[in-house]
Design an enzyme around this catalytic site. Structure first.
Site, PDB file in Angstrom:
ATOM      1  N   ARG A  32      41.720  35.428  43.684  1.00  0.00           N
ATOM      2  CA  ARG A  32      40.838  34.733  42.742  1.00  0.00           C
ATOM      3  C   ARG A  32      41.369  34.964  41.328  1.00  0.00           C
ATOM      4  O   ARG A  32      41.009  35.931  40.666  1.00  0.00           O
ATOM      5  CB  ARG A  32      39.407  35.238  42.896  1.00  0.00           C
ATOM      6  CG  ARG A  32      38.727  34.705  44.154  1.00  0.00           C
ATOM      7  CD  ARG A  32      37.470  35.466  44.491  1.00  0.00           C
ATOM      8  NE  ARG A  32      36.678  34.808  45.530  1.00  0.00           N
ATOM      9  CZ  ARG A  32      36.984  34.785  46.824  1.00  0.00           C
ATOM     10  NH1 ARG A  32      38.062  35.413  47.250  1.00  0.00           N
ATOM     11  NH2 ARG A  32      36.221  34.148  47.692  1.00  0.00           N
ATOM     12  N   HIS A  64      31.777  30.130  43.108  1.00  0.00           N
ATOM     13  CA  HIS A  64      32.427  28.860  43.429  1.00  0.00           C
ATOM     14  C   HIS A  64      31.382  27.825  43.864  1.00  0.00           C
ATOM     15  O   HIS A  64      30.503  28.129  44.652  1.00  0.00           O
ATOM     16  CB  HIS A  64      33.425  29.027  44.583  1.00  0.00           C
ATOM     17  CG  HIS A  64      34.661  29.776  44.239  1.00  0.00           C
ATOM     18  ND1 HIS A  64      34.710  31.154  44.196  1.00  0.00           N
ATOM     19  CD2 HIS A  64      35.916  29.342  43.928  1.00  0.00           C
ATOM     20  CE1 HIS A  64      35.940  31.533  43.876  1.00  0.00           C
ATOM     21  NE2 HIS A  64      36.691  30.459  43.701  1.00  0.00           N
ATOM     22  N   ASN A  85      34.926  24.561  38.400  1.00  0.00           N
ATOM     23  CA  ASN A  85      34.329  24.695  39.734  1.00  0.00           C
ATOM     24  C   ASN A  85      33.491  25.961  39.865  1.00  0.00           C
ATOM     25  O   ASN A  85      32.981  26.259  40.934  1.00  0.00           O
ATOM     26  CB  ASN A  85      35.439  24.690  40.801  1.00  0.00           C
ATOM     27  CG  ASN A  85      34.914  24.851  42.213  1.00  0.00           C
ATOM     28  OD1 ASN A  85      33.962  24.180  42.603  1.00  0.00           O
ATOM     29  ND2 ASN A  85      35.523  25.742  42.986  1.00  0.00           N
ATOM     30  N   ASN A  94      24.821  34.693  45.301  1.00  0.00           N
ATOM     31  CA  ASN A  94      26.226  34.424  45.627  1.00  0.00           C
ATOM     32  C   ASN A  94      26.699  35.223  46.830  1.00  0.00           C
ATOM     33  O   ASN A  94      27.474  34.719  47.652  1.00  0.00           O
ATOM     34  CB  ASN A  94      27.097  34.755  44.406  1.00  0.00           C
ATOM     35  CG  ASN A  94      28.555  34.408  44.609  1.00  0.00           C
ATOM     36  OD1 ASN A  94      28.903  33.305  45.006  1.00  0.00           O
ATOM     37  ND2 ASN A  94      29.432  35.369  44.340  1.00  0.00           N
ATOM     38  N   GLU A 102      27.791  28.827  53.195  1.00  0.00           N
ATOM     39  CA  GLU A 102      29.213  28.465  53.160  1.00  0.00           C
ATOM     40  C   GLU A 102      29.918  28.870  54.455  1.00  0.00           C
ATOM     41  O   GLU A 102      30.760  28.131  54.971  1.00  0.00           O
ATOM     42  CB  GLU A 102      29.885  29.128  51.951  1.00  0.00           C
ATOM     43  CG  GLU A 102      29.414  28.586  50.613  1.00  0.00           C
ATOM     44  CD  GLU A 102      29.983  29.351  49.435  1.00  0.00           C
ATOM     45  OE1 GLU A 102      29.949  28.819  48.315  1.00  0.00           O
ATOM     46  OE2 GLU A 102      30.454  30.493  49.620  1.00  0.00           O
TER      47      GLU A 102
END
Length: 216
Positions: A32, A64, A85, A94, A102
């Protein structure tokens, strides 16, 4: 690998859209390395220094909107680290319900179904500002995510809204809403090409992907 609409006032994307497939996921571990988006004027987006001390003071991560893991097997995976983004997303969200949703996206993709996703922020109350930012900006109060599959013309969809103050242990499953609600609160049209006669059953109901997402 994704499309977004940047907002020069908030400094974040109003929405991002992407397609997850079996071939884009399950690549090697990726880094990242945050960068300002070179395709957006510097005055209209943030740069890495703007996030200085954000976690310590606000309790937020660099979240993200398009997950890196969904494109870890794509040669363009690094594009997910552009700050266009990224939003300041509460660490509990998160690292909790948001990342679990996700993960569920990739579960669907592994079955061989292409998954279409539209995700973005909501601005319904004040959340705070980044202590190290030198540009004016508006941090989201919550987020939406709409997931869709299209198998031989049969569209199945589920939509979720999660607030920034959601507990880390919370499940995303009870946060399902209709696409109609997402459109009303976000002010966008998720599926503009959808025939009007199909909207009530696809956009006005919940549960289209509930089983595939592990919510049954």
């Amino acid at each position: 690998i994704y499309t977004l609409q940047n907002n020069a006032k908030t400094k974040f994307a109003d929405w991002v859209a992407y397609k997850v497939t079996k071939s884009t996921i399950d690549g090697p571990s990726r880094t990242r390395t945050w960068k300002a988006d070179p395709l957006i004027a510097a005055a209209n987006t943030l740069e890495p220094a703007d996030y200085t001390n954000a976690n310590e003071i606000l309790g937020v991560d660099r979240g993200h909107q398009v997950p890196l893991a969904n494109f870890s097997n794509s040669p363009y995976w690094a594009d997910t680290n552009y700050l266009s983004n990224i939003t300041p997303q509460a660490a509990n969200l998160n690292q909790g319900a948001w990342v679990r949703l996700e993960d569920a996206e990739r579960v669907i993709a592994r079955t061989g179904k292409d998954l279409y996703v539209v995700s973005g922020p909501l601005y319904e109350r004040s959340f705070g500002t980044l202590p190290g930012a030198d540009e004016s900006h508006v941090i989201p109060s919550g987020y939406f995510k709409v997931l869709m599959t299209n198998v031989n013309g049969t569209i199945s969809a589920s939509a979720y809204i999660m607030e920034q103050d959601l507990a880390k242990t919370a499940s995303f499953c009870p946060r399902e809403v209709t696409i109609d609600e997402v459109e009303r609160r976000a002010g966008i049209n998720i599926m503009p090409a959808l025939e009007s006669y199909r909207e009530p059953t696809i956009e006005g109901q919940v549960g289209g992907l509930k089983k595939a997402l592990g919510c049954l």
